[in-house]
Design a protein around this motif. Sequence first.
Motif, PDB file in Angstrom:
ATOM      1  N   ARG A   3       0.843  -1.191   0.000  1.00  0.00           N
ATOM      2  CA  ARG A   3       0.000   0.000   0.000  1.00  0.00           C
ATOM      3  C   ARG A   3       0.877   1.239   0.000  1.00  0.00           C
ATOM      4  O   ARG A   3       2.006   1.207   0.454  1.00  0.00           O
ATOM      5  CB  ARG A   3      -0.905   0.012   1.218  1.00  0.00           C
ATOM      6  N   ASP A   4       0.303   2.343  -0.500  1.00  0.00           N
ATOM      7  CA  ASP A   4       1.041   3.599  -0.466  1.00  0.00           C
ATOM      8  C   ASP A   4       0.200   4.691   0.178  1.00  0.00           C
ATOM      9  O   ASP A   4      -0.972   4.498   0.496  1.00  0.00           O
ATOM     10  CB  ASP A   4       1.542   4.002  -1.858  1.00  0.00           C
ATOM     11  N   VAL A   5       0.816   5.834   0.377  1.00  0.00           N
ATOM     12  CA  VAL A   5       0.177   6.937   1.088  1.00  0.00           C
ATOM     13  C   VAL A   5      -1.064   7.446   0.341  1.00  0.00           C
ATOM     14  O   VAL A   5      -2.014   7.917   0.958  1.00  0.00           O
ATOM     15  CB  VAL A   5       1.200   8.065   1.359  1.00  0.00           C
ATOM     16  N   GLN A   7      -3.281   5.644  -1.223  1.00  0.00           N
ATOM     17  CA  GLN A   7      -4.396   4.790  -0.816  1.00  0.00           C
ATOM     18  C   GLN A   7      -4.895   5.189   0.562  1.00  0.00           C
ATOM     19  O   GLN A   7      -6.091   5.151   0.832  1.00  0.00           O
ATOM     20  CB  GLN A   7      -3.965   3.323  -0.809  1.00  0.00           C
ATOM     21  N   ALA A   8      -3.972   5.574   1.416  1.00  0.00           N
ATOM     22  CA  ALA A   8      -4.352   5.955   2.777  1.00  0.00           C
ATOM     23  C   ALA A   8      -5.262   7.173   2.777  1.00  0.00           C
ATOM     24  O   ALA A   8      -6.266   7.200   3.483  1.00  0.00           O
ATOM     25  CB  ALA A   8      -3.106   6.226   3.612  1.00  0.00           C
ATOM     26  N   CYS A  52       0.720   1.722   5.309  1.00  0.00           N
ATOM     27  CA  CYS A  52       1.177   2.852   4.496  1.00  0.00           C
ATOM     28  C   CYS A  52       2.259   3.667   5.198  1.00  0.00           C
ATOM     29  O   CYS A  52       2.852   4.552   4.596  1.00  0.00           O
ATOM     30  CB  CYS A  52       0.005   3.767   4.142  1.00  0.00           C
ATOM     31  N   LYS A  72       5.445  10.800   5.640  1.00  0.00           N
ATOM     32  CA  LYS A  72       5.054  10.137   4.390  1.00  0.00           C
ATOM     33  C   LYS A  72       4.139  11.013   3.534  1.00  0.00           C
ATOM     34  O   LYS A  72       4.065  10.838   2.326  1.00  0.00           O
ATOM     35  CB  LYS A  72       4.355   8.810   4.677  1.00  0.00           C
TER      36      LYS A  72
END
Length: 112
Positions: A3-5, A7-8, A52, A72
Amino acid sequence: MRRDVFQAIADPTRREIINLIARQSLNLNAVAENFDVSRPAISKHIKILTECGLIVIKQQGRERYCEARLEKLNQVSDWVEQYSKFWTEKLDSLEVYLNNLQKQKRKHGNKK
C-alpha cells in the motif's frame, strides 16, 4: 498487498483518523469512539494506515496507541507540487497574453 500513502488518504474516514491522531496519540478505542462505524471497520482503516507508514501502533501496558508519522505525506505534497508548477506557468503565460491584449487595445484605441 503493498500500500502507499495515496491509498491511505483516498478514504475520508482514514483522513479523519490521521487528523485525530496528528493532534495526539490515541488508543484504538478512543479513535473508534469518534466514528459511527464498527470497531472492526476502524481497525481495518488503522491497519491500512499502518501498512502505508502514516501511523505506528505502540503498546503501553494493555493499551495500544496510534501515533502519527506524517512525513510520508511529503510524497503527496511532492506529487501535487509538480502540477502546481505546471499551472503556475500556464497562468503566468495567460497573464502575459492578456496584458499584451490590453496594450494592443489601448494602442489601437488611442489612434481613433
